[in-house]
Design a protein around this motif. Structure first.
Motif, PDB file in Angstrom:
ATOM      1  N   TRP A 178      13.735  12.535  -2.658  1.00  0.00           N
ATOM      2  CA  TRP A 178      12.660  12.492  -3.642  1.00  0.00           C
ATOM      3  C   TRP A 178      12.281  11.050  -3.966  1.00  0.00           C
ATOM      4  O   TRP A 178      11.093  10.725  -4.098  1.00  0.00           O
ATOM      5  N   GLU A 179      13.260  10.180  -4.093  1.00  0.00           N
ATOM      6  CA  GLU A 179      12.990   8.774  -4.408  1.00  0.00           C
ATOM      7  C   GLU A 179      12.183   8.101  -3.311  1.00  0.00           C
ATOM      8  O   GLU A 179      11.208   7.376  -3.593  1.00  0.00           O
ATOM      9  N   HIS A 180      12.572   8.326  -2.054  1.00  0.00           N
ATOM     10  CA  HIS A 180      11.839   7.703  -0.942  1.00  0.00           C
ATOM     11  C   HIS A 180      10.454   8.317  -0.792  1.00  0.00           C
ATOM     12  O   HIS A 180       9.496   7.612  -0.417  1.00  0.00           O
ATOM     13  N   TRP A 181      10.322   9.614  -1.073  1.00  0.00           N
ATOM     14  CA  TRP A 181       9.010  10.275  -1.038  1.00  0.00           C
ATOM     15  C   TRP A 181       8.081   9.638  -2.073  1.00  0.00           C
ATOM     16  O   TRP A 181       6.925   9.333  -1.783  1.00  0.00           O
ATOM     17  N   GLN A 182       8.609   9.420  -3.272  1.00  0.00           N
ATOM     18  CA  GLN A 182       7.843   8.772  -4.318  1.00  0.00           C
ATOM     19  C   GLN A 182       7.493   7.326  -3.945  1.00  0.00           C
ATOM     20  O   GLN A 182       6.378   6.852  -4.194  1.00  0.00           O
ATOM     21  N   GLU A 183       8.448   6.636  -3.362  1.00  0.00           N
ATOM     22  CA  GLU A 183       8.220   5.247  -2.960  1.00  0.00           C
ATOM     23  C   GLU A 183       7.105   5.155  -1.921  1.00  0.00           C
ATOM     24  O   GLU A 183       6.239   4.259  -1.987  1.00  0.00           O
ATOM     25  N   LEU A 184       7.126   6.061  -0.967  1.00  0.00           N
ATOM     26  CA  LEU A 184       6.106   6.046   0.080  1.00  0.00           C
ATOM     27  C   LEU A 184       4.714   6.310  -0.498  1.00  0.00           C
ATOM     28  O   LEU A 184       3.734   5.649  -0.121  1.00  0.00           O
ATOM     29  N   HIS A 185       4.623   7.244  -1.415  1.00  0.00           N
ATOM     30  CA  HIS A 185       3.323   7.517  -2.037  1.00  0.00           C
ATOM     31  C   HIS A 185       2.863   6.318  -2.865  1.00  0.00           C
ATOM     32  O   HIS A 185       1.657   6.039  -2.939  1.00  0.00           O
ATOM     33  N   SER A 186       3.818   5.628  -3.467  1.00  0.00           N
ATOM     34  CA  SER A 186       3.469   4.427  -4.224  1.00  0.00           C
ATOM     35  C   SER A 186       2.940   3.342  -3.296  1.00  0.00           C
ATOM     36  O   SER A 186       1.964   2.633  -3.630  1.00  0.00           O
ATOM     37  N   LEU A 187       3.555   3.195  -2.118  1.00  0.00           N
ATOM     38  CA  LEU A 187       3.080   2.211  -1.144  1.00  0.00           C
ATOM     39  C   LEU A 187       1.687   2.566  -0.631  1.00  0.00           C
ATOM     40  O   LEU A 187       0.836   1.686  -0.443  1.00  0.00           O
ATOM     41  N   ILE A 188       1.452   3.856  -0.413  1.00  0.00           N
ATOM     42  CA  ILE A 188       0.126   4.303   0.036  1.00  0.00           C
ATOM     43  C   ILE A 188      -0.922   3.974  -1.030  1.00  0.00           C
ATOM     44  O   ILE A 188      -2.027   3.514  -0.722  1.00  0.00           O
ATOM     45  N   ALA A 189      -0.561   4.222  -2.291  1.00  0.00           N
ATOM     46  CA  ALA A 189      -1.489   3.894  -3.383  1.00  0.00           C
ATOM     47  C   ALA A 189      -1.777   2.394  -3.408  1.00  0.00           C
ATOM     48  O   ALA A 189      -2.903   1.974  -3.693  1.00  0.00           O
ATOM     49  N   GLY A 190      -0.759   1.585  -3.098  1.00  0.00           N
ATOM     50  CA  GLY A 190      -0.958   0.132  -3.048  1.00  0.00           C
ATOM     51  C   GLY A 190      -1.903  -0.277  -1.940  1.00  0.00           C
ATOM     52  O   GLY A 190      -2.716  -1.205  -2.104  1.00  0.00           O
ATOM     53  N   ILE A 191      -1.809   0.385  -0.792  1.00  0.00           N
ATOM     54  CA  ILE A 191      -2.727   0.087   0.318  1.00  0.00           C
ATOM     55  C   ILE A 191      -4.155   0.447  -0.069  1.00  0.00           C
ATOM     56  O   ILE A 191      -5.100  -0.309   0.194  1.00  0.00           O
ATOM     57  N   LYS A 192      -4.322   1.600  -0.709  1.00  0.00           N
ATOM     58  CA  LYS A 192      -5.660   2.019  -1.138  1.00  0.00           C
ATOM     59  C   LYS A 192      -6.232   1.033  -2.159  1.00  0.00           C
ATOM     60  O   LYS A 192      -7.415   0.694  -2.111  1.00  0.00           O
ATOM     61  N   SER A 193      -5.394   0.582  -3.065  1.00  0.00           N
ATOM     62  CA  SER A 193      -5.845  -0.384  -4.068  1.00  0.00           C
ATOM     63  C   SER A 193      -6.281  -1.693  -3.414  1.00  0.00           C
ATOM     64  O   SER A 193      -7.311  -2.283  -3.784  1.00  0.00           O
TER      65      SER A 193
END
Length: 210
Positions: A178-193
């Motif tokens: 769950w932690e790595h899943w959340q981390e990956l989505h956070s990184l994706i959000a950073g790329i979009k930003s």
């Protein structure tokens, strides 16, 4: 010849000379006026030509900038589509891991069976678009590799534990998944930003581009 005739001839000569001189002066003035008029026309034409050339250059720069912006926008649209699909893949893996439905678990196992660097690397279809992505976007994409490898590792362990029945239900799936899943989505959000910042960046002035 009488005095009257002489006087008449003298007057005629005077009139003739006056007409000749007046005509000559008129020609000179007219010629000078024509030259001045021509010079004014030449200056006006040169000014108009410079103005036209300047407008043409501005139009060319505007058209080139518009094409560049369209290509940039198109390239980031390709990035957005890939990031959306990547997010869906992560969700399918994670929720397949926690699901009690075998088809969802089978799909998750099939997805984590793909080589990790292929999942988190842009597909070949975006190769041309990548030329327009900023260095910050490319760097953030590379940051996905480590967390995704850890995500797959812990997902596989969680699946093995669930299948063997060794782990109690409250611990399934592994919290680290769950932690790595959340981390990956956070990184994706950073790329979009970062992509939004790139698209909203103020273009350089024409004098700066020259």
């Amino acid at each position: 010849m009488t005095d009257h005739s002489i006087s008449l001839i003298a007057n005629l000569i005077t009139v003739f000379l006056a007409l000749a001189i007046g005509t000559r002066i008129g020609y000179i003035v007219a010629a000078r006026g024509t030259v001045h008029h021509v010079e004014l026309m030449d200056r006006h034409f040169e000014h108009s030509q410079r103005l036209f050339e300047c407008q043409q250059e501005i139009q060319r720069e505007t058209d080139a900038y518009r094409r560049s912006r369209e290509e940039l926008k198109s390239s980031y649209e390709a990035l957005a589509v890939w990031l959306h699909r990547l997010g869906q893949t992560l969700d399918e893996i994670y929720f397949g891991t926690v699901s009690s439905k075998q088809p969802m678990r089978d799909e998750a196992e099939a997805l984590i069976g793909v080589r990790p660097w292929e999942v988190v690397s842009p597909p070949i279809s975006t190769a041309a678009a990548e030329f327009y992505w900023s260095a910050d976007v490319l760097r953030k994409i590379r940051e996905l590799h480590g967390p995704y490898a850890q995500f797959v590792r812990h997902t596989r362990l969680a699946m093995l534990q669930t299948e063997s029945g060794d782990a109690p239900m409250p611990s399934r799936p592994d919290h680290r998944c769950w932690e790595h899943w959340q981390e990956l989505h956070s990184l994706i959000a950073g790329i979009k930003s970062q992509a939004r910042e790139d698209l909203m960046a103020t273009p350089p002035a024409a004098s700066d581009r020259s």
